[in-house]
Design an enzyme around this catalytic site. Sequence first.
Site, PDB file in Angstrom:
ATOM      1  N   HIS A 164       0.837  -1.210   0.000  1.00 19.91           N
ATOM      2  CA  HIS A 164       0.000   0.000   0.000  1.00 19.91           C
ATOM      3  C   HIS A 164       0.873   1.262   0.000  1.00 19.91           C
ATOM      4  O   HIS A 164       2.017   1.224   0.430  1.00 19.91           O
ATOM      5  CB  HIS A 164      -0.845   0.042   1.280  1.00 19.91           C
ATOM      6  CG  HIS A 164      -1.907  -1.002   1.357  1.00 19.91           C
ATOM      7  ND1 HIS A 164      -2.070  -1.823   2.445  1.00 19.91           N
ATOM      8  CD2 HIS A 164      -2.883  -1.347   0.478  1.00 19.91           C
ATOM      9  CE1 HIS A 164      -3.109  -2.629   2.252  1.00 19.91           C
ATOM     10  NE2 HIS A 164      -3.615  -2.375   1.057  1.00 19.91           N
ATOM     11  N   CYS A 253      -3.026   0.691   9.823  1.00 21.19           N
ATOM     12  CA  CYS A 253      -4.054  -0.251   9.334  1.00 21.19           C
ATOM     13  C   CYS A 253      -4.936  -0.806  10.445  1.00 21.19           C
ATOM     14  O   CYS A 253      -5.980  -1.375  10.162  1.00 21.19           O
ATOM     15  CB  CYS A 253      -3.461  -1.379   8.521  1.00 21.19           C
ATOM     16  SG  CYS A 253      -1.877  -1.917   9.040  1.00 21.19           S
TER      17      CYS A 253
HETATM   18  C1  CIR Z   1      -3.349  -7.886   3.662  1.00 25.16           C
HETATM   19  O1  CIR Z   1      -2.499  -8.401   2.931  1.00 25.16           O
HETATM   20  O2  CIR Z   1      -4.369  -7.375   3.217  1.00 25.16           O
HETATM   21  C2  CIR Z   1      -3.094  -7.880   5.148  1.00 25.16           C
HETATM   22  N1  CIR Z   1      -2.412  -9.054   5.525  1.00 25.16           N
HETATM   23  C3  CIR Z   1      -2.312  -6.668   5.556  1.00 25.16           C
HETATM   24  C4  CIR Z   1      -3.069  -5.394   5.357  1.00 25.16           C
HETATM   25  C5  CIR Z   1      -2.351  -4.205   5.878  1.00 25.16           C
HETATM   26  N2  CIR Z   1      -3.175  -3.052   5.726  1.00 25.16           N
HETATM   27  C6  CIR Z   1      -2.709  -1.824   5.694  1.00 25.16           C
HETATM   28  O3  CIR Z   1      -1.504  -1.620   5.720  1.00 25.16           O
HETATM   29  N3  CIR Z   1      -3.578  -0.829   5.576  1.00 25.16           N
END
Ligand code: CIR
Length: 266
Positions: A164, A253
Amino acid sequence: MPFELPAFALVRAVAPRFDACLREHTEPPIDVEAARLQHAAYVAILRGLGIQIELVEANDAHADGCFVEDTAVVTGARAVLTIPGAPSRRAETREVLPVLARHCQVQVMEGDARLDGGDVLRVNGMLFVGLSSRTNQAGIDLLASVAAEDGLETRTVPLSAGLHLKSVCTFLDPSTVVCAPSLAREAMDILHASGCELLEVPEAPGANVLALGDVILVSIAAPLTVALLRARGKQVVLVDVREMHKADGALTCLSIRIPRPGHWSA
Ligand code: CIR
């Protein structure tokens, strides 16, 4: 509009099968109990700062549910409920909607649009949105139209690597964005052209900080970044989110921040 500590933060508990989350590397193993404790400590820090917590219960079908930021973007009085880019994460939004709707007028994303909140970086009156493997231009366009009603301008930031946009750069203060050494030149140019000062931090986990008013949450996995920010006079609080790092997640997140009316929060 003044930048401020958010009034509320929406968080989601760690799922019992958090270790089945999406991640780039399947090693090292994830300790779900440790993740739960780290999540509880994160929530306690937010509470200690005076932020009211809205908790969405875990759902075992949603291993990545604690990364709740990806499910919605608050633009002001309005919010967009996203369609996350990863198919396994799309149903996470269902249980977030009723809680979010208590605070914002929610527009639900539809059709082919895809967007993860982790791709959305707000700096003052601007939204920078990563065009990533999770977020497409239709998602950015939908968000931009809602954000415009809240008086925000949106810029697309093409990303060729990384998960991201906020994995590699985050808001530090109204004049500074911190970034990882890996932030692409094109992204840097877009941020610079919009008036952002970039501060490169020495460690990848240090690029995802969470500015809550004057307090900056920084991962314990980024000690050099902690020292750098303290040397610049920042009030830094260390947070242990090492189990979340194993799942490609970090500090921003784990919550959706909801500002008081007439203010904005990172
Ligand atoms: C994913 O791959 O979607 C999750 N394991 C990690 C998401 C992290 N989200 C973020 O940095 N906003």
